[in-house]
Design a protein around this motif. Structure first.
Motif, short mmCIF file in Angstrom:
data_model
loop_
_atom_site.label_atom_id
_atom_site.label_comp_id
_atom_site.label_asym_id
_atom_site.label_seq_id
_atom_site.Cartn_x
_atom_site.Cartn_y
_atom_site.Cartn_z
N ALA A 74 39.03 99.29 16.23
CA ALA A 74 37.71 98.76 16.42
C ALA A 74 36.71 99.20 15.63
CB ALA A 74 37.47 98.81 18.04
N THR A 75 36.88 100.76 15.25
CA THR A 75 35.99 101.28 14.45
C THR A 75 36.16 100.77 12.99
OG1 THR A 75 35.85 103.32 15.95
CG2 THR A 75 34.84 103.71 13.75
N THR A 76 37.50 101.00 12.60
CA THR A 76 37.64 100.42 11.39
C THR A 76 37.29 99.12 11.14
OG1 THR A 76 39.68 102.01 11.39
CG2 THR A 76 39.66 100.03 9.50
N GLY A 77 37.54 98.13 11.89
CA GLY A 77 37.27 96.79 12.03
C GLY A 77 35.51 96.61 11.63
N VAL A 78 35.02 97.18 12.60
CA VAL A 78 33.47 97.23 12.63
C VAL A 78 32.85 97.34 11.44
CG1 VAL A 78 31.50 97.91 13.52
CG2 VAL A 78 32.99 97.35 15.24
N THR A 79 33.49 98.73 10.85
CA THR A 79 32.96 99.38 9.76
C THR A 79 33.30 98.34 8.32
OG1 THR A 79 33.19 101.61 10.47
CG2 THR A 79 32.89 101.34 8.25
N THR A 80 34.45 97.98 8.36
CA THR A 80 34.61 96.98 7.28
C THR A 80 33.88 95.57 7.18
OG1 THR A 80 36.92 97.89 7.27
CG2 THR A 80 36.81 95.71 6.38
N LEU A 81 33.68 95.07 8.37
CA LEU A 81 32.96 94.00 8.49
C LEU A 81 31.49 93.83 8.09
CD1 LEU A 81 34.47 92.35 11.82
CD2 LEU A 81 35.12 91.52 9.56
N LEU A 82 30.66 95.12 8.51
CA LEU A 82 29.44 95.39 8.46
C LEU A 82 29.24 95.72 7.07
CD1 LEU A 82 28.16 96.80 12.05
CD2 LEU A 82 28.39 94.39 11.06
N GLY A 83 30.30 96.28 6.50
CA GLY A 83 29.93 96.67 5.11
C GLY A 83 29.05 97.84 4.94
N SER A 84 29.12 98.79 5.93
CA SER A 84 27.94 100.02 6.00
C SER A 84 27.96 100.74 4.59
CB SER A 84 28.40 100.80 7.16
OG SER A 84 29.45 101.33 7.12
N THR A 85 28.73 100.58 3.87
CA THR A 85 28.94 101.72 2.65
C THR A 85 28.67 100.69 1.52
OG1 THR A 85 31.31 101.21 2.38
CG2 THR A 85 30.72 103.42 3.74
N HIS A 86 28.33 99.52 1.46
CA HIS A 86 28.16 98.67 0.62
C HIS A 86 26.84 99.06 -0.34
CE1 HIS A 86 27.10 94.83 -1.94
NE2 HIS A 86 28.32 94.94 -1.76
N PRO A 87 27.08 99.40 -1.70
CA PRO A 87 25.91 99.66 -2.40
C PRO A 87 24.41 99.08 -2.12
CG PRO A 87 27.70 99.52 -3.68
CD PRO A 87 28.11 98.95 -2.48
N THR A 88 24.65 97.68 -1.98
CA THR A 88 23.26 97.08 -1.94
C THR A 88 22.69 97.35 -0.66
OG1 THR A 88 24.25 95.28 -3.01
CG2 THR A 88 22.21 94.65 -1.76
N SER A 89 23.69 97.43 0.48
CA SER A 89 22.99 97.81 1.87
C SER A 89 22.59 99.22 1.88
CB SER A 89 24.04 98.03 2.78
OG SER A 89 23.76 98.36 4.20
N GLN A 90 23.01 100.09 0.96
CA GLN A 90 22.63 101.46 0.82
C GLN A 90 21.28 101.52 0.00
OE1 GLN A 90 23.92 104.34 2.31
NE2 GLN A 90 21.89 105.31 1.55
N LYS A 91 21.14 100.73 -0.89
CA LYS A 91 20.02 100.72 -1.68
C LYS A 91 18.65 100.20 -0.87
CE LYS A 91 17.87 98.92 -5.97
NZ LYS A 91 16.83 98.17 -5.47
N ARG A 92 19.15 99.13 -0.13
CA ARG A 92 18.05 98.51 0.67
C ARG A 92 17.75 99.56 2.00
NH1 ARG A 92 20.54 94.68 2.61
NH2 ARG A 92 21.17 95.45 4.73
N ASP A 93 18.60 100.44 2.30
CA ASP A 93 18.38 101.32 3.29
C ASP A 93 17.29 102.75 2.69
OD1 ASP A 93 18.78 102.29 5.92
OD2 ASP A 93 19.58 104.13 4.83
N ASP A 94 17.53 102.86 1.50
CA ASP A 94 16.89 103.86 0.78
C ASP A 94 15.46 103.53 0.39
OD1 ASP A 94 18.92 105.57 0.84
OD2 ASP A 94 19.84 104.97 -1.20
N ASP A 95 15.21 101.99 0.25
CA ASP A 95 14.15 101.47 -0.08
C ASP A 95 13.10 101.56 1.02
OD1 ASP A 95 14.80 101.22 -2.72
OD2 ASP A 95 15.17 99.01 -2.40
N LEU A 96 13.80 101.27 2.21
CA LEU A 96 13.03 101.41 3.57
C LEU A 96 12.52 102.69 3.93
CD1 LEU A 96 14.92 98.56 5.54
CD2 LEU A 96 12.59 98.37 4.51
#
Length: 237
Positions: A74-96
């Motif tokens: 379940a952990t692997t599936g959630v992490t993969t589906l949500l794409g928590s390590t995607h560069p775009t997501s990380q950039k948006r996170d850093d901007d906020l």
């Protein structure tokens, strides 16, 4: 109209399927042979004051291993589906973070700072004493994850160490399997805790390897659930 009709038919079919189970359900008045052995011999064989612990981590240890694998999947599936390590997501996170728009209220931050170490200690207490009192690795791990959930609620700018989480998860899982194999090799079966000294009944250092098993389960469950929480938090960023 057709969609509603299909839904009604499906609900009626489910109700008909569960109706015999509900009408024939009755309270058991006697124990099965297996249950009688657990109740009569559990404390003597494994040395755990908490009988439920004896059943969960030893007698049905393979089932518990399966539950851990389900949680890992379940952990692997959630992490993969949500794409928590995607560069775009990380950039948006850093901007906020730079904009300072993710800080919680001062009251919540103060409460989290006070409760976080207490919740960590409470979670550790639960899985350290799982062989003596109600509780154990799963319950203690959930308390640990709730401590990190509260921390992230208080200030979403906080960045968790994912490398440390992954290493804790991997180490605890591998060590859990290793302890199980030691029981198979040195005792009577997989996750048999009697390859370590039984100690004095009712004391913290007792019940053979059961406390060690619960420590590993607590760390694994806590790290995996914390990873899921952080992945969901990043997805909402």
């Amino acid at each position: 109209m057709m969609k509603r009709l299909i839904i009604v038919i499906a609900l009626v079919a489910i109700a008909l399927g569960f109706f015999p189970l509900a009408t024939q359900l009755s309270e058991a008045s006697t124990l099965t042979n297996t249950a009688e052995h657990y109740v009569g011999k559990g404390a003597e064989e494994l040395g755990a004051a908490n009988l439920v612990t004896s059943v969960v981590v030893s007698y049905r240890g393979l089932d518990t291993l399966g539950e851990i694998l389900v949680l890992f999947t379940a952990t692997t599936g959630v992490t993969t589906l949500l794409g928590s390590t995607h560069p775009t997501s990380q950039k948006r996170d850093d901007d906020l973070v730079e904009e300072g728009r993710r800080q919680g209220s001062e009251l919540l931050a103060t409460g989290a700072a006070f409760l976080f170490p207490l919740l960590i200690l409470f979670g550790i207490y639960i899985f350290l004493n799982g062989h003596l009192t109600p509780g154990g690795g799963f319950q203690g791990g959930v308390v640990l994850a709730s401590a990190f959930l509260l921390l992230l609620f208080s200030d979403c700018r906080i960045q968790l160490n994912h490398v440390l989480l992954k290493r804790a998860e991997a180490f605890s899982g591998a060590a859990y399997v290793a302890v199980g194999l030691l029981g198979l090799w040195l005792a009577a079966g997989f996750l048999d805790p009697r390859f370590l000294p039984a100690g004095e009944f009712g004391q913290l250092f007792s019940a053979g390897a059961i406390p060690l098993i619960y420590i590993l389960v607590g760390i694994k469950v806590g790290s995996e659930l914390t990873g899921i929480i952080d992945s969901m938090r990043r997805c909402q960023s």
